[in-house]
Design a protein around this motif. Structure first.
Motif, PDB file in Angstrom:
ATOM      1  N   ALA A 240      15.333  44.145  68.044  1.00 49.21           N
ATOM      2  CA  ALA A 240      15.489  44.422  66.609  1.00 49.21           C
ATOM      3  C   ALA A 240      14.701  43.458  65.736  1.00 49.21           C
ATOM      4  O   ALA A 240      14.769  43.538  64.509  1.00 49.21           O
ATOM      5  N   GLY A 241      13.972  42.530  66.345  1.00 45.16           N
ATOM      6  CA  GLY A 241      13.210  41.552  65.578  1.00 45.16           C
ATOM      7  C   GLY A 241      13.260  40.201  66.245  1.00 45.16           C
ATOM      8  O   GLY A 241      13.449  40.099  67.468  1.00 45.16           O
ATOM      9  N   LEU A 242      13.110  39.149  65.474  1.00 39.33           N
ATOM     10  CA  LEU A 242      13.203  37.795  65.990  1.00 39.33           C
ATOM     11  C   LEU A 242      14.652  37.329  65.927  1.00 39.33           C
ATOM     12  O   LEU A 242      15.293  37.419  64.877  1.00 39.33           O
ATOM     13  N   GLU A 243      15.149  36.855  67.050  1.00 42.55           N
ATOM     14  CA  GLU A 243      16.509  36.341  67.114  1.00 42.55           C
ATOM     15  C   GLU A 243      16.448  34.824  66.952  1.00 42.55           C
ATOM     16  O   GLU A 243      15.781  34.138  67.726  1.00 42.55           O
ATOM     17  N   VAL A 244      17.168  34.313  65.943  1.00 41.50           N
ATOM     18  CA  VAL A 244      17.096  32.889  65.616  1.00 41.50           C
ATOM     19  C   VAL A 244      18.475  32.267  65.746  1.00 41.50           C
ATOM     20  O   VAL A 244      19.432  32.719  65.103  1.00 41.50           O
ATOM     21  N   GLU A 245      18.563  31.249  66.575  1.00 41.41           N
ATOM     22  CA  GLU A 245      19.796  30.471  66.690  1.00 41.41           C
ATOM     23  C   GLU A 245      19.695  29.287  65.741  1.00 41.41           C
ATOM     24  O   GLU A 245      18.688  28.565  65.732  1.00 41.41           O
ATOM     25  N   MET A 246      20.735  29.078  64.939  1.00 44.42           N
ATOM     26  CA  MET A 246      20.741  28.017  63.943  1.00 44.42           C
ATOM     27  C   MET A 246      21.627  26.856  64.394  1.00 44.42           C
ATOM     28  O   MET A 246      22.519  27.009  65.224  1.00 44.42           O
ATOM     29  N   SER A 247      21.354  25.691  63.800  1.00 46.57           N
ATOM     30  CA  SER A 247      22.067  24.477  64.205  1.00 46.57           C
ATOM     31  C   SER A 247      23.550  24.504  63.848  1.00 46.57           C
ATOM     32  O   SER A 247      24.323  23.697  64.371  1.00 46.57           O
ATOM     33  N   ASP A 248      23.971  25.405  62.959  1.00 45.73           N
ATOM     34  CA  ASP A 248      25.391  25.511  62.622  1.00 45.73           C
ATOM     35  C   ASP A 248      26.110  26.540  63.491  1.00 45.73           C
ATOM     36  O   ASP A 248      27.273  26.870  63.248  1.00 45.73           O
ATOM     37  N   GLY A 249      25.391  27.062  64.513  1.00 49.89           N
ATOM     38  CA  GLY A 249      25.984  28.027  65.418  1.00 49.89           C
ATOM     39  C   GLY A 249      25.747  29.469  65.048  1.00 49.89           C
ATOM     40  O   GLY A 249      26.054  30.379  65.837  1.00 49.89           O
ATOM     41  N   ALA A 250      25.219  29.728  63.877  1.00 47.20           N
ATOM     42  CA  ALA A 250      24.969  31.103  63.442  1.00 47.20           C
ATOM     43  C   ALA A 250      23.762  31.686  64.172  1.00 47.20           C
ATOM     44  O   ALA A 250      22.881  30.956  64.657  1.00 47.20           O
ATOM     45  N   SER A 251      23.730  33.013  64.264  1.00 47.18           N
ATOM     46  CA  SER A 251      22.592  33.731  64.832  1.00 47.18           C
ATOM     47  C   SER A 251      22.054  34.702  63.787  1.00 47.18           C
ATOM     48  O   SER A 251      22.827  35.420  63.150  1.00 47.18           O
ATOM     49  N   LEU A 252      20.754  34.708  63.608  1.00 45.32           N
ATOM     50  CA  LEU A 252      20.110  35.567  62.627  1.00 45.32           C
ATOM     51  C   LEU A 252      19.110  36.485  63.317  1.00 45.32           C
ATOM     52  O   LEU A 252      18.466  36.101  64.291  1.00 45.32           O
ATOM     53  N   THR A 253      18.974  37.689  62.798  1.00 45.78           N
ATOM     54  CA  THR A 253      17.919  38.599  63.230  1.00 45.78           C
ATOM     55  C   THR A 253      17.006  38.844  62.039  1.00 45.78           C
ATOM     56  O   THR A 253      17.459  39.325  60.994  1.00 45.78           O
ATOM     57  N   VAL A 254      15.734  38.510  62.169  1.00 42.92           N
ATOM     58  CA  VAL A 254      14.792  38.607  61.061  1.00 42.92           C
ATOM     59  C   VAL A 254      13.504  39.254  61.537  1.00 42.92           C
ATOM     60  O   VAL A 254      13.238  39.359  62.743  1.00 42.92           O
ATOM     61  N   ASP A 255      12.697  39.670  60.578  1.00 41.64           N
ATOM     62  CA  ASP A 255      11.395  40.243  60.905  1.00 41.64           C
ATOM     63  C   ASP A 255      10.319  39.175  61.021  1.00 41.64           C
ATOM     64  O   ASP A 255       9.314  39.369  61.715  1.00 41.64           O
ATOM     65  N   CYS A 256      10.526  38.061  60.324  1.00 39.94           N
ATOM     66  CA  CYS A 256       9.495  37.022  60.277  1.00 39.94           C
ATOM     67  C   CYS A 256      10.155  35.683  60.004  1.00 39.94           C
ATOM     68  O   CYS A 256      11.118  35.598  59.233  1.00 39.94           O
ATOM     69  N   VAL A 257       9.611  34.633  60.635  1.00 42.06           N
ATOM     70  CA  VAL A 257      10.017  33.256  60.345  1.00 42.06           C
ATOM     71  C   VAL A 257       8.804  32.524  59.785  1.00 42.06           C
ATOM     72  O   VAL A 257       7.788  32.375  60.476  1.00 42.06           O
ATOM     73  N   LEU A 258       8.906  32.105  58.534  1.00 39.23           N
ATOM     74  CA  LEU A 258       7.848  31.303  57.927  1.00 39.23           C
ATOM     75  C   LEU A 258       8.226  29.843  58.088  1.00 39.23           C
ATOM     76  O   LEU A 258       9.251  29.389  57.576  1.00 39.23           O
ATOM     77  N   VAL A 259       7.403  29.090  58.807  1.00 38.55           N
ATOM     78  CA  VAL A 259       7.648  27.662  59.019  1.00 38.55           C
ATOM     79  C   VAL A 259       6.833  26.897  57.983  1.00 38.55           C
ATOM     80  O   VAL A 259       5.605  26.817  58.068  1.00 38.55           O
ATOM     81  N   ALA A 260       7.530  26.356  56.994  1.00 40.26           N
ATOM     82  CA  ALA A 260       6.876  25.634  55.892  1.00 40.26           C
ATOM     83  C   ALA A 260       7.447  24.227  55.830  1.00 40.26           C
ATOM     84  O   ALA A 260       8.048  23.821  54.840  1.00 40.26           O
ATOM     85  N   THR A 261       7.256  23.495  56.914  1.00 41.03           N
ATOM     86  CA  THR A 261       7.849  22.161  57.046  1.00 41.03           C
ATOM     87  C   THR A 261       6.844  21.035  56.846  1.00 41.03           C
ATOM     88  O   THR A 261       7.127  19.894  57.196  1.00 41.03           O
ATOM     89  N   GLY A 262       5.703  21.352  56.270  1.00 45.52           N
ATOM     90  CA  GLY A 262       4.762  20.290  55.957  1.00 45.52           C
ATOM     91  C   GLY A 262       3.351  20.584  56.432  1.00 45.52           C
ATOM     92  O   GLY A 262       3.094  21.559  57.147  1.00 45.52           O
ATOM     93  N   ARG A 263       2.446  19.727  56.018  1.00 41.73           N
ATOM     94  CA  ARG A 263       1.043  19.830  56.389  1.00 41.73           C
ATOM     95  C   ARG A 263       0.555  18.461  56.868  1.00 41.73           C
ATOM     96  O   ARG A 263       1.152  17.430  56.547  1.00 41.73           O
ATOM     97  N   ARG A 264      -0.515  18.462  57.611  1.00 38.59           N
ATOM     98  CA  ARG A 264      -1.083  17.199  58.073  1.00 38.59           C
ATOM     99  C   ARG A 264      -2.589  17.210  57.840  1.00 38.59           C
ATOM    100  O   ARG A 264      -3.225  18.279  57.825  1.00 38.59           O
ATOM    101  N   PRO A 265      -3.188  16.032  57.665  1.00 35.70           N
ATOM    102  CA  PRO A 265      -4.637  15.960  57.463  1.00 35.70           C
ATOM    103  C   PRO A 265      -5.380  16.540  58.664  1.00 35.70           C
ATOM    104  O   PRO A 265      -4.993  16.314  59.820  1.00 35.70           O
TER     105      PRO A 265
END
Length: 457
Positions: A240-265
């Motif tokens: 059904a999409g991407l299955e994401v396990e979260m640190s609080d125990g929740a599980s999410l089903t999403v179409d896309c995960v955007l990782v916007a946790t920073g940039r590096r030189p």
């Protein structure tokens, strides 16, 4: 020693292109190497396409608000491929404009990756080599896919989010910085179910806390689900999409995960360390006030130095470098009072010190605040609030910081920055005539401080 060029620039983004053009105008023989598209992050995968998507997302509010002003608006629908195609057409035009500007300045464009082989030599991916009196590194930065968890490679970065083949109806954004909140705001208004997960208790670490809390509330009102203090621990691909396990125990089903946790030189595999260039722990080129690296013939400007990572700063650094080295006008950059904007809806515009910074550096402060409904909201019925804040040194009345949340906040911050840079006091603001009816007039009509702050003993 003979040279093929006076200057070789590695990277044709905003800073590198400006440096190349100005150096050429001073009579230097210049080449610029670019392995991707001319224009850099801002034009191709950053400021410009992002702002276009922001503008697209705001039409949803426009259609909804029009009814309160007497307009009859029929059924409306959003088409993702149309926006993607229009964006691509515009950035292609801008990239071509950059190329034409380089050519008209007499700068040679070399479409290949460049690697340094000694302090004055470059090898291009096409097999060609060249020597230059000076080499300028202007390769910018790149997104970092972090945290390093199983399946993180299934996510996308801010590079890919603009060109997804299908619109993500369910989107998880990981991160709490300006890139994360901007895309959360955009995709929520375009119709996606957006979840925003970040490590801290509020997004936008480093911004004034009053802006952070109010923006968080505004994003929630727009439908963005916040998961403060929660991060993904595993991502897998399911039926059904991407299955994401979260640190609080929740599980999410999403179409896309955007990782916007920073940039590096972006300094990897450029040969910098091999020729003696000192890099900081995060890979940034260590430079002095004149943008010179630890090797006398090598300089660096823009995000690759990780000083102030903003396009106008990179442009100013490129100009200063070229004027200093080739124009015989030694120039350094004053980074104080650099304004910035966060293009969420509502928008943030800010310049100067935050309340915490000002309290640590200057002691007692007078805080002036204004909160009000914009005139537009009185007829549209939208639950929208504008917030403005001036931070004033209690000892001399100097305005140390200005922070705005609301429509066109970035435009206002640009103008307020001039006043702050000139050392304006609160009495200067008070003596300035207001333009009525505008939101900006509140900046010059706040008469009584909302609170007085003193450093704790």
């Amino acid at each position: 020693m003979t040279f093929d060029y006076d200057l070789i620039v590695v990277g044709a983004g905003s800073g590198g292109a400006r440096a190349a053009r100005v150096a050429a105008s001073h009579g230097a023989k210049v080449a610029i190497a670019e392995e991707f598209r001319v224009g850099g992050t801002c034009v191709i995968r950053g400021c410009v396409p992002k702002k276009l998507y922001v503008l697209a997302s705001r039409f949803r509010d426009e259609f909804e608000d029009a009814t309160g002003f007497g307009w009859r608006v029929g059924d409306v629908a959003f088409d993702w491929p149309t926006l993607v195609a229009a964006k691509e057409k515009e950035i292609t035009r801008l990239s071509g404009f950059y190329e034409a500007a380089l050519a008209s300045s007499g700068v040679e464009l070399i479409r290949a990756r460049a690697t340094l082989t000694d302090p004055n030599s470059v090898r291009f991916a096409n097999g060609r080599t060249a020597r230059a009196r000076y080499i300028l590194i202007a390769t910018g930065g790149a997104p970092v896919l972090a945290p390093h968890i199983p399946g993180i490679e299934l996510g996308v970065s801010s590079n890919e989010i603009f060109d997804l083949p299908e619109f993500p109806q369910r989107l998880l954004i990981v991160g709490g910085g300006y890139i994360a909140v901007e895309f959360a705001s955009v995709f929520a208004r375009l119709g996606a179910k957006v979840r925003l997960a970040y490590r801290a208790d509020l997004p936008l670490r480093g911004f004034d806390d009053d802006l952070r809390s109010r923006l968080a509330d505004a994003l929630k009102t727009a439908g963005v689900e916040h998961r403060a203090g929660v991060l993904p621990t595993r991502i897998t691909k399911g039926a059904a999409g991407l299955e994401v396990e979260m640190s609080d125990g929740a599980s999410l089903t999403v179409d896309c995960v955007l990782v916007a946790t920073g940039r590096r030189p972006l300094t990897q595999n450029l040969g910098l360390e091999a020729v003696g260039v000192n890099l900081r722990e995060n890979g940034a080129v260590a430079v002095d006030a004149h943008s010179r690296a630890s090797v006398e013939s090598i300089y660096a400007v823009g995000d690759v130095t990780d000083r102030v990572n903003l396009t106008p700063v990179a442009i100013r650094e490129g100009q200063a470098f070229a004027d200093s080295v080739f124009g015989e006008t030694p120039t350094t950059i004053n980074y104080e009072h650099t304004p910035s904007a966060v293009f969420t809806t509502p928008e943030i515009g800010t310049v100067g010190l935050t309340e915490c910074e000002a309290l640590a550096r200057h002691g007692a402060l007078d805080i002036y605040e204004a909160q009000f409904r914009p005139l537009r909201a009185t007829l549209s019925g939208r639950a929208e609030r504008v917030y403005m804040k001036l931070i004033v040194d209690n000892s001399n009345g100097r305005v140390l910081g200005a922070h705005i949340l609301g429509p066109e906040a970035g435009e206002m911050a640009q103008l307020v920055a001039i006043a702050l840079r000139m050392g304006a006091t609160k009495s200067d603001f008070d003596a300035t005539m207001a333009v009525h009816p505008t939101m900006a007039e509140e900046l010059v009509t706040m008469r009584a401080p909302s609170r007085l702050l003193r450093p704790q003993a």
